[in-house]
Design an enzyme around this catalytic site. Sequence first.
Site, PDB file in Angstrom:
ATOM      1  N   ASN A   2       0.798  -1.231   0.000  1.00  0.00           N
ATOM      2  CA  ASN A   2       0.000   0.000   0.000  1.00  0.00           C
ATOM      3  C   ASN A   2       0.822   1.269   0.000  1.00  0.00           C
ATOM      4  OD1 ASN A   2       0.724  -0.769   2.691  1.00  0.00           O
ATOM      5  ND2 ASN A   2      -0.729   0.751   3.444  1.00  0.00           N
ATOM      6  N   GLY A  28       9.758 -11.344  -4.967  1.00  0.00           N
ATOM      7  CA  GLY A  28       8.978 -12.547  -5.224  1.00  0.00           C
ATOM      8  C   GLY A  28       7.771 -12.653  -4.327  1.00  0.00           C
ATOM      9  N   THR A  29       7.128 -13.813  -4.374  1.00  0.00           N
ATOM     10  CA  THR A  29       5.872 -13.993  -3.637  1.00  0.00           C
ATOM     11  C   THR A  29       6.142 -14.344  -2.170  1.00  0.00           C
ATOM     12  OG1 THR A  29       5.764 -16.365  -4.026  1.00  0.00           O
ATOM     13  CG2 THR A  29       4.808 -14.927  -5.728  1.00  0.00           C
ATOM     14  N   GLY A  30       5.107 -14.153  -1.366  1.00  0.00           N
ATOM     15  CA  GLY A  30       5.248 -14.487   0.043  1.00  0.00           C
ATOM     16  C   GLY A  30       5.505 -15.963   0.267  1.00  0.00           C
ATOM     17  N   PRO A  31       4.596 -16.815  -0.232  1.00  0.00           N
ATOM     18  CA  PRO A  31       4.783 -18.248   0.054  1.00  0.00           C
ATOM     19  C   PRO A  31       6.121 -18.806  -0.431  1.00  0.00           C
ATOM     20  CG  PRO A  31       2.578 -17.816  -0.729  1.00  0.00           C
ATOM     21  CD  PRO A  31       3.349 -16.536  -0.927  1.00  0.00           C
ATOM     22  N   ARG A  32       6.618 -18.312  -1.578  1.00  0.00           N
ATOM     23  CA  ARG A  32       7.840 -18.933  -2.130  1.00  0.00           C
ATOM     24  C   ARG A  32       9.095 -18.328  -1.509  1.00  0.00           C
ATOM     25  NH1 ARG A  32      10.417 -21.563  -6.483  1.00  0.00           N
ATOM     26  NH2 ARG A  32      11.910 -20.267  -7.621  1.00  0.00           N
ATOM     27  N   VAL A  33       9.324 -17.026  -1.730  1.00  0.00           N
ATOM     28  CA  VAL A  33      10.580 -16.452  -1.226  1.00  0.00           C
ATOM     29  C   VAL A  33      10.418 -15.880   0.178  1.00  0.00           C
ATOM     30  CG1 VAL A  33      10.281 -14.106  -2.158  1.00  0.00           C
ATOM     31  CG2 VAL A  33      12.576 -15.092  -1.951  1.00  0.00           C
ATOM     32  N   GLY A  34       9.203 -15.393   0.480  1.00  0.00           N
ATOM     33  CA  GLY A  34       8.982 -14.862   1.831  1.00  0.00           C
ATOM     34  C   GLY A  34       9.181 -15.929   2.885  1.00  0.00           C
ATOM     35  N   GLU A  93       3.326  -5.626  12.264  1.00  0.00           N
ATOM     36  CA  GLU A  93       2.466  -4.447  12.101  1.00  0.00           C
ATOM     37  C   GLU A  93       1.344  -4.862  11.162  1.00  0.00           C
ATOM     38  OE1 GLU A  93       4.565  -1.761  14.534  1.00  0.00           O
ATOM     39  OE2 GLU A  93       2.616  -1.619  13.559  1.00  0.00           O
ATOM     40  N   CYS A 123      -3.364   1.350   6.485  1.00  0.00           N
ATOM     41  CA  CYS A 123      -3.780   0.583   7.669  1.00  0.00           C
ATOM     42  C   CYS A 123      -4.441   1.480   8.709  1.00  0.00           C
ATOM     43  CB  CYS A 123      -2.574  -0.100   8.280  1.00  0.00           C
ATOM     44  SG  CYS A 123      -1.327   1.059   8.837  1.00  0.00           S
ATOM     45  N   GLU A 157       7.126   0.490  16.353  1.00  0.00           N
ATOM     46  CA  GLU A 157       8.209   1.046  15.537  1.00  0.00           C
ATOM     47  C   GLU A 157       8.315   2.533  15.842  1.00  0.00           C
ATOM     48  OE1 GLU A 157       6.511  -0.192  11.771  1.00  0.00           O
ATOM     49  OE2 GLU A 157       8.040  -1.743  11.542  1.00  0.00           O
TER      50      GLU A 157
HETATM   51  N1  LIG Z   1       0.164  -1.867  10.666  1.00  0.00           N
HETATM   52  C1  LIG Z   1       0.757  -1.326   9.610  1.00  0.00           C
HETATM   53  O1  LIG Z   1       1.682  -0.493   9.732  1.00  0.00           O
HETATM   54  C2  LIG Z   1       0.318  -1.743   8.231  1.00  0.00           C
HETATM   55  C3  LIG Z   1       0.783  -0.997   7.166  1.00  0.00           C
HETATM   56  C4  LIG Z   1       0.388  -1.364   5.864  1.00  0.00           C
HETATM   57  C5  LIG Z   1      -0.423  -2.473   5.645  1.00  0.00           C
HETATM   58  N2  LIG Z   1      -0.845  -3.173   6.713  1.00  0.00           N
HETATM   59  C6  LIG Z   1      -1.733  -4.318   6.502  1.00  0.00           C
HETATM   60  O2  LIG Z   1      -1.270  -5.124   5.396  1.00  0.00           O
HETATM   61  C7  LIG Z   1      -2.380  -5.691   4.725  1.00  0.00           C
HETATM   62  C8  LIG Z   1      -2.312  -5.339   3.253  1.00  0.00           C
HETATM   63  O3  LIG Z   1      -1.028  -5.603   2.758  1.00  0.00           O
HETATM   64  P1  LIG Z   1      -0.762  -6.941   1.938  1.00  0.00           P
HETATM   65  O4  LIG Z   1      -1.975  -7.384   1.199  1.00  0.00           O
HETATM   66  O5  LIG Z   1       0.526  -6.765   1.195  1.00  0.00           O
HETATM   67  O6  LIG Z   1      -0.517  -7.982   3.120  1.00  0.00           O
HETATM   68  P2  LIG Z   1       0.026  -9.458   2.909  1.00  0.00           P
HETATM   69  O7  LIG Z   1       0.101 -10.028   4.260  1.00  0.00           O
HETATM   70  O8  LIG Z   1      -0.706 -10.180   1.862  1.00  0.00           O
HETATM   71  O9  LIG Z   1       1.517  -9.241   2.319  1.00  0.00           O
HETATM   72  C9  LIG Z   1       2.439  -8.465   3.014  1.00  0.00           C
HETATM   73  C10 LIG Z   1       3.836  -8.940   2.635  1.00  0.00           C
HETATM   74  O10 LIG Z   1       3.974 -10.271   3.113  1.00  0.00           O
HETATM   75  C11 LIG Z   1       4.387 -11.122   2.071  1.00  0.00           C
HETATM   76  N3  LIG Z   1       3.835 -12.448   2.337  1.00  0.00           N
HETATM   77  C12 LIG Z   1       2.616 -12.922   2.005  1.00  0.00           C
HETATM   78  N4  LIG Z   1       2.475 -14.203   2.409  1.00  0.00           N
HETATM   79  C13 LIG Z   1       3.653 -14.526   3.047  1.00  0.00           C
HETATM   80  C14 LIG Z   1       4.143 -15.696   3.694  1.00  0.00           C
HETATM   81  N5  LIG Z   1       3.415 -16.805   3.778  1.00  0.00           N
HETATM   82  N6  LIG Z   1       5.403 -15.671   4.226  1.00  0.00           N
HETATM   83  C15 LIG Z   1       6.168 -14.549   4.140  1.00  0.00           C
HETATM   84  N7  LIG Z   1       5.748 -13.407   3.533  1.00  0.00           N
HETATM   85  C16 LIG Z   1       4.507 -13.409   3.002  1.00  0.00           C
HETATM   86  C17 LIG Z   1       3.842 -10.473   0.827  1.00  0.00           C
HETATM   87  O11 LIG Z   1       4.535 -10.917  -0.316  1.00  0.00           O
HETATM   88  C18 LIG Z   1       4.085  -9.006   1.136  1.00  0.00           C
HETATM   89  O12 LIG Z   1       5.428  -8.671   0.860  1.00  0.00           O
HETATM   90  C19 LIG Z   1      -3.600  -5.100   5.377  1.00  0.00           C
HETATM   91  O13 LIG Z   1      -4.102  -5.980   6.356  1.00  0.00           O
HETATM   92  C20 LIG Z   1      -3.080  -3.847   6.053  1.00  0.00           C
HETATM   93  O14 LIG Z   1      -3.861  -3.434   7.143  1.00  0.00           O
HETATM   94  C21 LIG Z   1      -0.507  -2.843   8.006  1.00  0.00           C
HETATM   95  N1  LIG Z   2       4.325   2.498   9.832  1.00  0.00           N
HETATM   96  C1  LIG Z   2       3.522   3.452   9.334  1.00  0.00           C
HETATM   97  C2  LIG Z   2       2.389   3.069   8.654  1.00  0.00           C
HETATM   98  C3  LIG Z   2       1.444   3.934   8.057  1.00  0.00           C
HETATM   99  C4  LIG Z   2       0.409   3.490   7.290  1.00  0.00           C
HETATM  100  C5  LIG Z   2       0.202   2.127   6.928  1.00  0.00           C
HETATM  101  O1  LIG Z   2      -0.592   1.727   6.083  1.00  0.00           O
HETATM  102  C6  LIG Z   2       3.966   4.868   9.584  1.00  0.00           C
HETATM  103  O2  LIG Z   2       3.262   5.843   9.279  1.00  0.00           O
HETATM  104  O3  LIG Z   2       5.095   4.998  10.127  1.00  0.00           O
END
Ligand SMILES: NC(=O)c1ccc[n+]([C@@H]2O[C@H](COP(=O)([O-])OP(=O)(O)OC[C@H]3O[C@@H](n4cnc5c(N)ncnc54)[C@H](O)[C@@H]3O)[C@@H](O)[C@H]2O)c1
Ligand SMILES: N/C(=C/C=C\C=O)C(=O)O
Length: 487
Positions: free
Chosen positions: A155, A209-215, A253, A287, A468
């Site tokens: 995002n 890369g993708t979460g499931p594969r490289v994450g 987060e 978020c 953070e």
């Molecule tokens: N609290 C915060 O600061 C904050 C900030 C931004 C977004 N978010 C949250 O993130 C979500 C949206 O982002 P999103 O769709 O990218 O989230 P997501 O969890 O789908 O993906 C986030 C990251 O995790 C990786 N990922 C996915 N599956 C994984 C796995 N099994 N192992 C390791 N890595 C993996 C993804 O490739 C991506 O880089 C929303 O819930 C939003 O609220 C929270």
């Molecule tokens: N970590 C932060 C997140 C902000 C928005 C997330 O979607 C920040 O502002 O430091």
Amino acid sequence: MAATKELLMLENFIGGKFLPCNSYIDSYDPSTGEVYCKVPNSGKEEIEAAVEAAREAFPAWSSQSPQGRSQVLNRIADLLEQSLEEFAQAESKDQGKTLTLARTMDIPRSVQNFRFFASSILHHTAECTQMDHLGCMHYTVRSPVGVAGLISPWNLPLYLLTWKIAPAIASGNTVIAKPSELTSVTAWMMCKLLDRAGVPPGVVNIVFGTGPRVGEALVSHPEVPLISFTGSQPTAERITMLSAPHCKKLSLELGGKNPAIVFEDAVLEECIPATVRSSFANQGEICLCTSRIFVQNSIYHEFVKRFVEATRKWKVGIPSDPSASMGALISKTHLEKVRSYVKKARAEGAQVLCGEGVDQLSLPPRNQAGYFMLPTVITDIKDDSCCMKEEIFGPVTCVVPFDNEEEVIQRANSVKYGLAATVWSSNVGRVHRVAKKLQSGLVWTNCWLIRELNLPFGGMKSSGIGREGAKDSYDFFTEIKTITVKH
Ligand SMILES: NC(=O)c1ccc[n+]([C@@H]2O[C@H](COP(=O)([O-])OP(=O)(O)OC[C@H]3O[C@@H](n4cnc5c(N)ncnc54)[C@H](O)[C@@H]3O)[C@@H](O)[C@H]2O)c1
Ligand SMILES: N/C(=C/C=C\C=O)C(=O)O
């Protein structure tokens, strides 16, 4: 960078070198729905190479002085700032957000992240106590953990990636970062600045890369002792499970279902425009966005009328349109998910006062396949609706009435999330009282998204674990030791 059929081909950045991958993922321009970029579909092999590079770079980087590391971070900030427009254009194209938002928020905040931690790393203090009767003194020391795994969402791509990279390397760690596969371009562009900034090879490694594969390869690697993750709760659960056998340090987060509480003495001339922005900024894909608006009964109907009028002025347009307030959502899948919530609300008998299925969206022909949606306001919805309980993470907000302070606090706290909230009232005693009772890690009163990077950022309950910020990130990215000296 190689270009194939006018496609942008990204490469992993490992050990200071750009390296091709043997398979790639399509990456789309959300405003047209067209593939415009190929992202490496990395796996265990690339993670192994990155871990080796990061481990080799760690001794020299961790023994650098904070002053030396601070200078490098400031040089990254300078180079990023000099290329602000290029990064803003790239971020807008990759994520679908307006160019204006990328120019005024995403990239400037990325610059600030490096500058902020370049400064804060110079000012941390330690603790010391004395036991004169025993001839002892005790003091604490902190040292970098090692190779930090950083995983960031789509995002606010560069903003949130640099919010992790900056404190991690400022503290003396080396990093392996995995941005979202949906928005990888600005991370890759940043890698091109690192050598000029004086970042030694292997200090920053970015594997796409993708979460499931490289994450998961990163999360489960035994020589990556800590993971800083920002993303969804389901992913956090998976990461927690995979990292548990290694007892890794985790920062999580996660999502939110953030309430705005509007009391009858709120200044609506300020509250309404701010709450339209807090609901729909970045397509509602922040978020911290507001998705539940509680309005005191006596002003409810006036608020709804004026809020809907203001929402209809929140223009959806192509990201390069300077008059657009909102661009395209990140993907077709996400657009359909967000739309499905509005459909469920209608099925439950709620009222959709504007936006999806009510107003018409007009777009140029080349953007008809883009992932656009109008900002949508829902009323007459019950607290137990999925639209009031689940994170939608799109341009949808619900407006409901309340009677009194005690009731609204209980209702605002009745969801599993606890990330952010806003409270609108002219009564200073009330804003302090209500803010303290809300189950949120962040409460803005009579404002939204004024960020103080020195103080803890993060949520409670299902919004995450850890915080953070200046001290919080330093504490996370370092290990503390207590030393006792008998003299
Ligand atoms: N609290 C915060 O600061 C904050 C900030 C931004 C977004 N978010 C949250 O993130 C979500 C949206 O982002 P999103 O769709 O990218 O989230 P997501 O969890 O789908 O993906 C986030 C990251 O995790 C990786 N990922 C996915 N599956 C994984 C796995 N099994 N192992 C390791 N890595 C993996 C993804 O490739 C991506 O880089 C929303 O819930 C939003 O609220 C929270
Ligand atoms: N970590 C932060 C997140 C902000 C928005 C997330 O979607 C920040 O502002 O430091």
